[in-house]
Write an enzyme that holds these catalytic residues in place. Structure first.
Site, PDB file in Angstrom:
ATOM      1  N   GLY A 158       0.810  -1.217   0.000  1.00 53.33           N
ATOM      2  CA  GLY A 158       0.000   0.000   0.000  1.00 53.33           C
ATOM      3  C   GLY A 158       0.839   1.260   0.000  1.00 53.33           C
ATOM      4  O   GLY A 158       0.320   2.360   0.187  1.00 53.33           O
ATOM      5  N   LEU A 159       2.150   1.118  -0.215  1.00 51.13           N
ATOM      6  CA  LEU A 159       3.017   2.298  -0.262  1.00 51.13           C
ATOM      7  C   LEU A 159       3.366   2.678  -1.701  1.00 51.13           C
ATOM      8  O   LEU A 159       4.171   3.564  -1.942  1.00 51.13           O
ATOM      9  CB  LEU A 159       4.302   2.051   0.543  1.00 51.13           C
ATOM     10  CG  LEU A 159       4.063   1.776   2.026  1.00 51.13           C
ATOM     11  CD1 LEU A 159       5.375   1.538   2.749  1.00 51.13           C
ATOM     12  CD2 LEU A 159       3.339   2.942   2.654  1.00 51.13           C
ATOM     13  N   SER A 201       4.812   0.529  -7.184  1.00 50.15           N
ATOM     14  CA  SER A 201       4.662   0.593  -8.648  1.00 50.15           C
ATOM     15  C   SER A 201       4.734   2.038  -9.135  1.00 50.15           C
ATOM     16  O   SER A 201       5.348   2.319 -10.165  1.00 50.15           O
ATOM     17  CB  SER A 201       3.372  -0.084  -9.103  1.00 50.15           C
ATOM     18  OG  SER A 201       2.242   0.554  -8.573  1.00 50.15           O
ATOM     19  N   ASP A 253      -1.147   8.279  -6.528  1.00 47.62           N
ATOM     20  CA  ASP A 253       0.156   7.669  -6.241  1.00 47.62           C
ATOM     21  C   ASP A 253       1.261   8.278  -7.096  1.00 47.62           C
ATOM     22  O   ASP A 253       2.326   8.646  -6.601  1.00 47.62           O
ATOM     23  CB  ASP A 253       0.105   6.155  -6.485  1.00 47.62           C
ATOM     24  CG  ASP A 253      -0.938   5.479  -5.614  1.00 47.62           C
ATOM     25  OD1 ASP A 253      -1.472   6.143  -4.707  1.00 47.62           O
ATOM     26  OD2 ASP A 253      -1.224   4.291  -5.849  1.00 47.62           O
TER      27      ASP A 253
HETATM   28  P1  ADP Z   1       2.188  -1.448  -4.660  1.00 47.11           P
HETATM   29  O1  ADP Z   1       1.021  -1.243  -3.764  1.00 47.11           O
HETATM   30  O2  ADP Z   1       3.455  -1.585  -3.887  1.00 47.11           O
HETATM   31  O3  ADP Z   1       2.270  -0.429  -5.747  1.00 47.11           O
HETATM   32  P2  ADP Z   1       1.678  -3.152  -6.904  1.00 47.11           P
HETATM   33  O4  ADP Z   1       1.209  -4.536  -7.002  1.00 47.11           O
HETATM   34  O5  ADP Z   1       0.880  -2.069  -7.539  1.00 47.11           O
HETATM   35  O6  ADP Z   1       1.952  -2.850  -5.352  1.00 47.11           O
HETATM   36  O7  ADP Z   1       3.138  -3.035  -7.540  1.00 47.11           O
HETATM   37  C1  ADP Z   1       4.140  -3.965  -7.240  1.00 47.11           C
HETATM   38  C2  ADP Z   1       4.869  -4.372  -8.505  1.00 47.11           C
HETATM   39  O8  ADP Z   1       5.749  -3.295  -8.920  1.00 47.11           O
HETATM   40  C3  ADP Z   1       5.777  -5.554  -8.310  1.00 47.11           C
HETATM   41  O9  ADP Z   1       5.068  -6.770  -8.496  1.00 47.11           O
HETATM   42  C4  ADP Z   1       6.821  -5.340  -9.385  1.00 47.11           C
HETATM   43  O10 ADP Z   1       6.342  -5.754 -10.655  1.00 47.11           O
HETATM   44  C5  ADP Z   1       6.971  -3.830  -9.412  1.00 47.11           C
HETATM   45  N1  ADP Z   1       8.046  -3.399  -8.485  1.00 47.11           N
HETATM   46  C6  ADP Z   1       7.911  -2.660  -7.370  1.00 47.11           C
HETATM   47  N2  ADP Z   1       9.094  -2.485  -6.743  1.00 47.11           N
HETATM   48  C7  ADP Z   1      10.011  -3.135  -7.482  1.00 47.11           C
HETATM   49  C8  ADP Z   1      11.432  -3.351  -7.367  1.00 47.11           C
HETATM   50  N3  ADP Z   1      12.134  -2.844  -6.336  1.00 47.11           N
HETATM   51  N4  ADP Z   1      12.034  -4.084  -8.321  1.00 47.11           N
HETATM   52  C9  ADP Z   1      11.339  -4.594  -9.351  1.00 47.11           C
HETATM   53  N5  ADP Z   1      10.012  -4.433  -9.518  1.00 47.11           N
HETATM   54  C10 ADP Z   1       9.347  -3.719  -8.598  1.00 47.11           C
HETATM   55 MG    MG Z   2       0.705  -0.091  -7.155  1.00 45.02          MG
END
Ligand code: ADP
Ligand code: MG
Length: 380
Positions: free
Chosen positions: A120-121, A124, A168
């Protein structure tokens, strides 16, 4: 982190590269307000994704994710969609920039981050924003920060299947150290407010549960809000979205609404006022009022909007007992994190109690993410 990424860049691609960083975000208050034309109050945090990027003057993008220890390589045409999910965020950014008339040269990049994934932070948005920001500068595209945020949002919509709002990416692009940003989701007007809670710490507790937020639950709440707004609008035509309404106006029409629709509307209209109250309190450094409104938001989300769950209510109740100034669920609900504004002298005792009591009740400990409001996308 920068040194580690540059050294990896050098061993994979040779030489060096410029580095950019972009942050995850919290939202202090203003929940389920975006689709009701209301305010949110996000800020960027000291958890970020850092990327080393260098144009390679080809039509190919070569990426290495340090955290996954995976490579990806793709061209810049629509048909070049990469397999790996994480690479699609970067591909989408390139495509959305090109669709808007920008230029994107092929490039080599290595990146890594410490924004927890899926907590939730908005890891993406951090990932999209670090690339939108860097590619905008490297290619002299001249898109403004709003356009960069839109490019990130469109990436989620068109390449990742997530129909998110703009908050976001907005927070990742516009974030500043020690400042929260009140964004009007209807007009996209925004204003910075100081967040400098001396004597307090901001910490997230992750319940590590995600109860199935059947999208039907979300759709049903949206429908309730639209229904309530439509009924109020008959008497008060200025009510375009539910956030424009006043509580008195809801009372005038309560008998014409189902009990459920009225409860949802009461929460949303109250939340609109709470964001304003919090902003006024931030301007005078009154963190006690900020905290009170956070609790009110939580119990509104729990009792009126009905998007909480036992784990979240447990943590917020515990926070209250431990003398925490403010605590509430952050995000859509049904699991995820609470955000807590904690007096420094209560911090250790609160975390210990949260660990022990939550574990006793639910069989696992909550994860702990201390955060500081920091700058958004920038070159390092
Ligand atoms: P969030 O709430 O953290 O945005 P999401 O499911 O929307 O969760 O996004 C997470 C996705 O973003 C991961 O599955 C990956 O594909 C990508 N991602 C986020 N951080 C990284 C990272 N440090 N390295 C590679 N991919 C990342
Ligand atoms: Mg996200």
């Amino acid at each position: 982190m920068k040194e580690r990424i540059l050294s990896e860049f050098s061993s994979r691609f040779g030489g060096t590269a410029r580095c950019w960083s972009s942050a995850g975000r919290i939202n202090l208050i203003g929940e389920h307000t975006d689709y009701n034309g209301g305010y949110v109050l996000p800020g960027a945090i000291n958890k970020a994704i850092v990327a080393a990027i260098r144009p390679n003057h080809t039509q190919t993008v070569r990426l290495y994710s340090l955290d996954y220890d995976e490579r990806a390589e793709f061209g810049l045409s629509e048909s070049d969609l990469p397999e790996r999910q994480w690479a699609r965020y970067v591909f989408g950014v390139c495509r959305e920039m090109l669709k808007r008339g920008g230029h994107v040269d092929g490039f080599d990049a290595v990146f890594a981050g410490d924004v927890p994934l899926g907590a939730g932070l908005s890891s993406s948005a951090a990932l999209e924003s670090v690339f939108t920001f860097a590619l905008n500068e490297l290619n002299d595209n001249g898109f403004d920060l709003f356009e960069l945020a839109r490019i990130g949002q469109a990436t989620e919509h068109n390449y990742c299947g997530v129909m998110c709002g703009i908050m976001d990416q907005f927070a990742s692009c516009f974030g500043k150290e020690g400042q929260l940003i009140r964004l009007n989701c209807k007009t996209l007007e925004y204003q910075y407010f100081p967040f400098d809670p001396k004597g307090y710490r901001l910490v997230l507790l992750d319940t590590c549960v995600k109860h199935e937020l059947a999208s039907s639950a979300y759709n049903r709440r949206r429908a309730s809000c639209e229904q309530a707004a439509a009924v109020i609008r008959k008497r008060h035509p200025e009510v375009e979205f539910l956030s424009d309404a006043r509580l008195e106006w809801l009372e005038e029409v309560r008998a014409e609404l189902s009990q459920e629709d009225a409860m949802r509307a009461e929460y949303v209209i109250g939340e609109a006022q709470r964001v304003l109250d919090v902003c006024a309190a931030l301007e005078r450094g009154d963190y006690v009022t900020v905290g009170e409104r956070m609790y009110q938001t939580h119990w509104g989300l729990s009792k009126l909007y009905e998007v909480s769950c036992p784990e979240l209510d447990f943590l917020v109740t515990l926070a209250d007992k431990q003398g925490v100034t403010g605590s509430r669920v952050m995000g859509g609900g049904f699991g995820g994190c609470t955000i807590n504004l904690v007096p420094e002298e209560r911090y250790d005792a609160f975390l210990l109690a949260a660990h022990n009591c939550f574990t006793a009740a639910f069989g696992h400990a909550p994860k702990v993410y201390p955060v500081v409001i920091s700058s958004g996308a920038h070159e390092l």
